[in-house]
Design a protein around this motif. Structure first.
Motif, PDB file in Angstrom:
ATOM      1  N   GLY A  68     -34.784  -3.197 -24.549  1.00 36.06           N
ATOM      2  CA  GLY A  68     -35.412  -4.352 -25.252  1.00 36.06           C
ATOM      3  C   GLY A  68     -34.433  -5.628 -25.281  1.00 36.06           C
ATOM      4  N   PHE A  69     -33.151  -5.105 -26.005  1.00 35.69           N
ATOM      5  CA  PHE A  69     -32.166  -6.037 -26.081  1.00 35.69           C
ATOM      6  C   PHE A  69     -31.627  -6.535 -24.846  1.00 35.69           C
ATOM      7  N   GLN A  71     -33.619  -7.098 -22.105  1.00 37.55           N
ATOM      8  CA  GLN A  71     -34.703  -7.968 -21.790  1.00 37.55           C
ATOM      9  C   GLN A  71     -34.721  -9.251 -22.591  1.00 37.55           C
ATOM     10  N   GLU A  72     -34.314  -9.263 -23.741  1.00 36.50           N
ATOM     11  CA  GLU A  72     -34.402 -10.383 -24.743  1.00 36.50           C
ATOM     12  C   GLU A  72     -33.367 -11.068 -24.514  1.00 36.50           C
ATOM     13  N   SER A  73     -32.195 -10.568 -23.891  1.00 38.66           N
ATOM     14  CA  SER A  73     -30.822 -11.388 -23.649  1.00 38.66           C
ATOM     15  C   SER A  73     -31.038 -12.041 -21.925  1.00 38.66           C
ATOM     16  N   ARG A  74     -31.899 -11.305 -21.154  1.00 36.30           N
ATOM     17  CA  ARG A  74     -32.324 -12.367 -19.954  1.00 36.30           C
ATOM     18  C   ARG A  74     -33.133 -13.495 -20.264  1.00 36.30           C
ATOM     19  N   THR A  75     -34.195 -13.240 -21.281  1.00 38.35           N
ATOM     20  CA  THR A  75     -34.897 -14.256 -21.456  1.00 38.35           C
ATOM     21  C   THR A  75     -33.951 -15.392 -22.233  1.00 38.35           C
ATOM     22  N   GLU A  76     -33.318 -15.130 -23.025  1.00 39.76           N
ATOM     23  CA  GLU A  76     -32.266 -16.231 -23.569  1.00 39.76           C
ATOM     24  C   GLU A  76     -31.462 -16.847 -22.655  1.00 39.76           C
ATOM     25  N   LYS A  79     -33.258 -19.455 -20.837  1.00 41.30           N
ATOM     26  CA  LYS A  79     -33.542 -20.705 -21.761  1.00 41.30           C
ATOM     27  C   LYS A  79     -32.153 -21.552 -21.768  1.00 41.30           C
TER      28      LYS A  79
END
Length: 122
Positions: A68-69, A71-76, A79
């Motif tokens: 999850g971390f 995946q969130e890092s990739r999303t950030e 951005k």
């Protein structure tokens, strides 16, 4: 009741992590054990065992949290606004110029202090 289930889950996760580490150790040992074999097959075997170990790790609570971390890092990262080539070049040149300027200033201070110490000793 929920506390007991969490403790049992944590114990099972620990077993899974130990199995994953054991697989990695066995893979590395096998890689060197079969050193007379083809390097390609040894590397493919090590990669396969590593993939299985990573798969086991991602079935644990900590592994899911790590996934999850990531995946969130990739999303950030998606951005982020990255600088253009020109901005990067200009910034790099400014950093280089300031570095040279500070180096020259430190060299001059060193020369001045060296000269004053020599004059003081005479």
């Amino acid at each position: 009741m929920a506390g007991k289930a969490e403790v049992e889950g944590a114990g099972f996760d620990t077993v899974k992590l130990l199995v994953a580490v054991g697989l990695l150790v066995a893979g590395v040992i096998g890689f060197y054990w079969f050193s007379d074999g083809s390097t390609l097959f040894r590397v493919l075997g090590l990669l396969a065992i590593s993939g299985v170990a990573v798969g086991i790790v991602f079935t644990t609570a900590k592994g899911r949290a790590l996934a999850g971390f990531l995946q969130e890092s990739r999303t950030e990262v998606r951005k982020m606004v990255w600088p253009t080539r020109v901005e990067t070049l200009q910034t790099s040149l400014v950093v280089l110029a300031v570095t040279i300027l500070v180096a020259i200033m430190l060299w001059l201070i060193d020369m001045l202090l060296g000269w004053s110490i020599r004059e003081f000793i005479r």
